[in-house]
Motif scaffolding. Structure first.
Motif, PDB file in Angstrom:
ATOM      1  N   THR A   1       7.813  11.714  -1.299  1.00  0.00           N
ATOM      2  CA  THR A   1       7.405  10.476  -2.290  1.00  0.00           C
ATOM      3  C   THR A   1       5.826  11.254  -2.590  1.00  0.00           C
ATOM      4  OG1 THR A   1       6.906   9.026  -0.117  1.00  0.00           O
ATOM      5  CG2 THR A   1       9.936   9.626  -1.824  1.00  0.00           C
ATOM      6  N   SER A   2       5.194  11.461  -1.357  1.00  0.00           N
ATOM      7  CA  SER A   2       3.990  11.203  -0.983  1.00  0.00           C
ATOM      8  C   SER A   2       2.906  10.562  -0.240  1.00  0.00           C
ATOM      9  CB  SER A   2       3.119  11.324  -2.496  1.00  0.00           C
ATOM     10  OG  SER A   2       1.814  11.851  -3.168  1.00  0.00           O
ATOM     11  N   THR A   3       3.670   9.843   0.403  1.00  0.00           N
ATOM     12  CA  THR A   3       3.379   8.928   1.602  1.00  0.00           C
ATOM     13  C   THR A   3       2.925   9.840   2.682  1.00  0.00           C
ATOM     14  OG1 THR A   3       5.634   8.444   2.218  1.00  0.00           O
ATOM     15  CG2 THR A   3       4.741   6.975   0.667  1.00  0.00           C
ATOM     16  N   PRO A   4       1.699   9.040   3.231  1.00  0.00           N
ATOM     17  CA  PRO A   4       1.879   9.933   4.435  1.00  0.00           C
ATOM     18  C   PRO A   4       2.086   9.957   5.811  1.00  0.00           C
ATOM     19  CG  PRO A   4       0.254   8.556   3.841  1.00  0.00           C
ATOM     20  CD  PRO A   4       1.377   8.050   2.539  1.00  0.00           C
ATOM     21  N   VAL A   5       3.184   9.037   5.999  1.00  0.00           N
ATOM     22  CA  VAL A   5       4.553   9.356   6.625  1.00  0.00           C
ATOM     23  C   VAL A   5       5.373  10.316   6.798  1.00  0.00           C
ATOM     24  CG1 VAL A   5       5.906   8.123   8.512  1.00  0.00           C
ATOM     25  CG2 VAL A   5       3.538   7.195   7.958  1.00  0.00           C
ATOM     26  N   GLY A   6       5.571   9.922   5.489  1.00  0.00           N
ATOM     27  CA  GLY A   6       7.023  10.272   4.993  1.00  0.00           C
ATOM     28  C   GLY A   6       7.004  11.230   4.718  1.00  0.00           C
ATOM     29  N   ASP A   7       6.707  11.932   4.305  1.00  0.00           N
ATOM     30  CA  ASP A   7       6.273  13.541   3.704  1.00  0.00           C
ATOM     31  C   ASP A   7       6.158  14.472   5.354  1.00  0.00           C
ATOM     32  OD1 ASP A   7       5.844  12.714   1.570  1.00  0.00           O
ATOM     33  OD2 ASP A   7       4.365  13.969   0.929  1.00  0.00           O
ATOM     34  N   ILE A   8       5.653  14.366   5.813  1.00  0.00           N
ATOM     35  CA  ILE A   8       5.465  15.140   7.446  1.00  0.00           C
ATOM     36  C   ILE A   8       6.754  14.480   7.978  1.00  0.00           C
ATOM     37  CG2 ILE A   8       4.876  15.784   9.779  1.00  0.00           C
ATOM     38  CD1 ILE A   8       2.895  16.471   6.794  1.00  0.00           C
TER      39      ILE A   8
ATOM     40  N   ARG B   1       0.812  -0.676   0.109  1.00  0.00           N
ATOM     41  CA  ARG B   1       0.110  -0.035  -0.285  1.00  0.00           C
ATOM     42  C   ARG B   1       1.421   1.007  -0.058  1.00  0.00           C
ATOM     43  NH1 ARG B   1      -5.043  -1.127   3.467  1.00  0.00           N
ATOM     44  NH2 ARG B   1      -5.917  -3.304   2.921  1.00  0.00           N
ATOM     45  N   ALA B   2       2.240   0.722  -0.851  1.00  0.00           N
ATOM     46  CA  ALA B   2       3.392   1.841  -0.748  1.00  0.00           C
ATOM     47  C   ALA B   2       3.047   2.731  -1.995  1.00  0.00           C
ATOM     48  CB  ALA B   2       4.191   2.564  -1.491  1.00  0.00           C
ATOM     49  N   MET B   3       1.997   2.491  -2.832  1.00  0.00           N
ATOM     50  CA  MET B   3       1.682   3.701  -4.231  1.00  0.00           C
ATOM     51  C   MET B   3       0.479   3.806  -4.636  1.00  0.00           C
ATOM     52  SD  MET B   3       3.505   1.535  -6.869  1.00  0.00           S
ATOM     53  CE  MET B   3       2.351   0.580  -7.380  1.00  0.00           C
ATOM     54  N   SER B   4       0.353   4.684  -4.934  1.00  0.00           N
ATOM     55  CA  SER B   4      -1.497   5.934  -5.291  1.00  0.00           C
ATOM     56  C   SER B   4      -2.072   5.015  -5.759  1.00  0.00           C
ATOM     57  CB  SER B   4      -0.860   7.203  -5.987  1.00  0.00           C
ATOM     58  OG  SER B   4      -2.509   7.218  -6.298  1.00  0.00           O
TER      59      SER B   4
ATOM     60  N   SER C   1       0.713  11.609  -8.171  1.00  0.00           N
ATOM     61  CA  SER C   1       1.387  11.885  -7.121  1.00  0.00           C
ATOM     62  C   SER C   1       1.569  13.742  -6.474  1.00  0.00           C
ATOM     63  CB  SER C   1       2.972  11.946  -7.982  1.00  0.00           C
ATOM     64  OG  SER C   1       3.964  12.646  -6.904  1.00  0.00           O
ATOM     65  N   ARG C   2       0.930  13.714  -5.391  1.00  0.00           N
ATOM     66  CA  ARG C   2       0.952  14.817  -4.722  1.00  0.00           C
ATOM     67  C   ARG C   2       1.017  14.941  -3.567  1.00  0.00           C
ATOM     68  NH1 ARG C   2      -4.076  15.028  -6.620  1.00  0.00           N
ATOM     69  NH2 ARG C   2      -4.971  16.271  -4.932  1.00  0.00           N
ATOM     70  N   PRO C   3       2.615  14.821  -3.434  1.00  0.00           N
ATOM     71  CA  PRO C   3       3.291  15.118  -2.083  1.00  0.00           C
ATOM     72  C   PRO C   3       2.722  16.068  -1.339  1.00  0.00           C
ATOM     73  CG  PRO C   3       4.822  15.231  -3.770  1.00  0.00           C
ATOM     74  CD  PRO C   3       3.550  15.466  -4.272  1.00  0.00           C
TER      75      PRO C   3
ATOM     76  N   ALA D   1      -4.916  14.746   0.698  1.00  0.00           N
ATOM     77  CA  ALA D   1      -5.721  13.458   0.152  1.00  0.00           C
ATOM     78  C   ALA D   1      -4.347  12.663  -0.612  1.00  0.00           C
ATOM     79  CB  ALA D   1      -6.074  13.998  -1.494  1.00  0.00           C
ATOM     80  N   ARG D   2      -3.143  12.618  -0.384  1.00  0.00           N
ATOM     81  CA  ARG D   2      -1.871  12.073  -1.034  1.00  0.00           C
ATOM     82  C   ARG D   2      -2.165  10.336  -1.056  1.00  0.00           C
ATOM     83  NH1 ARG D   2      -0.135  14.792   3.357  1.00  0.00           N
ATOM     84  NH2 ARG D   2       1.600  13.207   5.091  1.00  0.00           N
ATOM     85  N   ASP D   3      -2.011   9.380  -1.781  1.00  0.00           N
ATOM     86  CA  ASP D   3      -2.188   7.795  -0.871  1.00  0.00           C
ATOM     87  C   ASP D   3      -0.896   7.053  -1.521  1.00  0.00           C
ATOM     88  OD1 ASP D   3      -3.003   8.411  -3.893  1.00  0.00           O
ATOM     89  OD2 ASP D   3      -4.241   6.622  -3.460  1.00  0.00           O
ATOM     90  N   GLY D   4      -0.111   8.063  -1.302  1.00  0.00           N
ATOM     91  CA  GLY D   4       1.089   6.645  -1.892  1.00  0.00           C
ATOM     92  C   GLY D   4       2.537   7.317  -3.221  1.00  0.00           C
TER      93      GLY D   4
END
Length: 407
Positions: free
Chosen positions: A304-311, A205-208, A218-220, A224-227
């Motif tokens: 990358t547009s992942t929920p945890v990584g971006d923040i 579940r890493a990819m949009s 791809s929405r860093p 609403a980003r989902d991967g």
């Protein structure tokens, strides 16, 4: 020992936005997405059916006979390296014993391995290509680049997942500073848009899964980003000692002032939520360059547009630099180039310094509440830039930060 100053004198790339560095840069400034639907038959069965594929097929620039002996990643690494070498104005008189190569890949020749396994199972071992091993080995792209230019100061291949391309550049910096080389071709490559890697990333579940609107997938930092979106490409830069570059009258894009590398020691996939390891790498790079956080005006973010990584990255930037830098996220347009990401995005950072302009981040429509820093959106932003940072982080907790300063 007095360490040599290291400068960037050549750029080369082939990406979802263009077949060279100039067209890739133009695409970034235009805010154009390189993401699109996968039209291959095998994509129909996948959960994720979008990717950022190359804008220009390598067959246009690689001899057909040679291409049969090379994995796709090897082909595009050579294409990017040829461009960088020519862009630097390097000629046949270069001392090959003083020329090094550091070109990494996160995954390597996976498509060759999988294709040859299909042949093995369908037709037996005698039908397997004799070129299989040189095509699938991870050091293949670096080796082909080294052979293309007869590099004899050392050919190396780091493999640090999505931090690979940036780590390769950091290795190149060390090769020149230590006196092992005067010139280094450094960068990264990845070409694994194939059902197995895509299915694996999707299972995590890493990819949009925005299959119906790929250019908005791809929405860093967007709420609403989902991967991430998987991409392919290669980026290579020419690093050179400032003394060597000056002696031949080379044009200089920027100075590679410092590099920092760390590891999280936290999780095989997830970054530390506070970005502690990333912050250490950033601080190291800034200290290595003899600057302070206050001197860094711009960060080309990993985002990358992942929920945890971006923040987590936002947390790391605030902890290591402060609240003042202006950010951008090229993966909103390029997708995630894995082992090539740090190299291609370093090229964007270098060109931002060289041209004094920052490309926008696209698809950032509803910012996450954790986004507390200034991100360029809409139009490119012109501003005075003297020091800029490129971040790259990879599965396994690999963190690399590169500090570039204006030439």
């Amino acid at each position: 020992m007095i360490m040599a100053d290291v400068v960037v004198t050549g750029l080369g790339a082939t990406t979802p936005l263009g077949g060279d560095a100039a067209s890739t840069w133009a695409g970034l400034l235009a805010g154009r997405s390189g993401v699109g639907p996968l039209t291959q038959d095998w994509a129909e069965q996948l959960t994720v059916r979008i990717a950022a594929q190359l804008a220009e097929e390598p067959s246009l620039k690689i001899d057909r006979v040679q291409a049969r002996r090379m994995d796709r990643a090897e082909q595009i690494a050579v294409i990017a390296a040829r461009e960088a070498y020519a862009d630097a104005g390097l000629g046949d008189d270069l001392d090959r014993e003083r020329l090094g190569v550091v070109v990494g890949t996160g995954i390597g020749g996976a498509t060759t391995m999988l294709a040859q396994d299909d042949i093995l199972e369908a037709s037996g071992p005698r039908k397997v290509s004799p070129h299989t091993v040189p095509m699938l080995m991870p050091n293949g792209p670096a080796a082909w680049v080294g052979l293309t230019f007869q590099a004899q100061a050392g050919v190396h291949c780091p493999a640090s997942a999505c931090a690979t391309g940036a780590e390769a550049i950091a290795w190149g910096l060390d090769m020149i500073r230590s006196g092992r080389a005067d010139v280094v071709l450094a960068g990264g490559v990845e070409a694994v848009i194939h059902p197995l890697p895509m299915a694996g990333f999707a299972s995590m579940r890493a990819m949009s899964v925005r299959n119906d609107e790929p250019q908005r997938a791809s929405r860093p930092w967007d709420a609403a980003r989902d991967g991430f979106v998987l991409g392919e490409g290669a980026g290579v830069i020419v690093l050179e000692s400032a003394e060597h570059a000056a002696a031949r009258g080379a044009r200089v894009y920027a100075k590679l002032a410092g590099a920092g590398m760390s590891s999280d020691g936290y999780d095989i996939v997830q970054p530390h939520p506070e970005g502690i390891g990333a912050a250490r790498a950033i601080k190291m790079a800034i200290r290595d360059g003899g600057l302070t956080g206050a001197d860094v005006q711009h960060v080309n973010a990993h985002a990358t547009s992942t929920p945890v990584g971006d923040i987590a990255e936002i947390n790391s930037i605030r902890a290591s630099i402060g609240d003042h830098p202006v950010l951008t996220a090229p993966k909103s347009m390029l997708g995630h180039l894995l082992g090539a990401a740090g190299a291609v995005e370093s090229i964007a950072t270098i060109l931002s310094l060289h041209e004094q302009i920052i490309p926008p981040t696209i698809n950032l429509e509803n910012p996450d509440e954790g986004l507390t820093l200034d991100v360029v959106t809409g139009e490119p932003r012109k501003m005075q830039l003297d020091a800029a940072l490129n971040n790259s982080f990879g599965f396994g907790g690999h963190n690399v930060a590169l500090l570039f300063t204006r030439a």
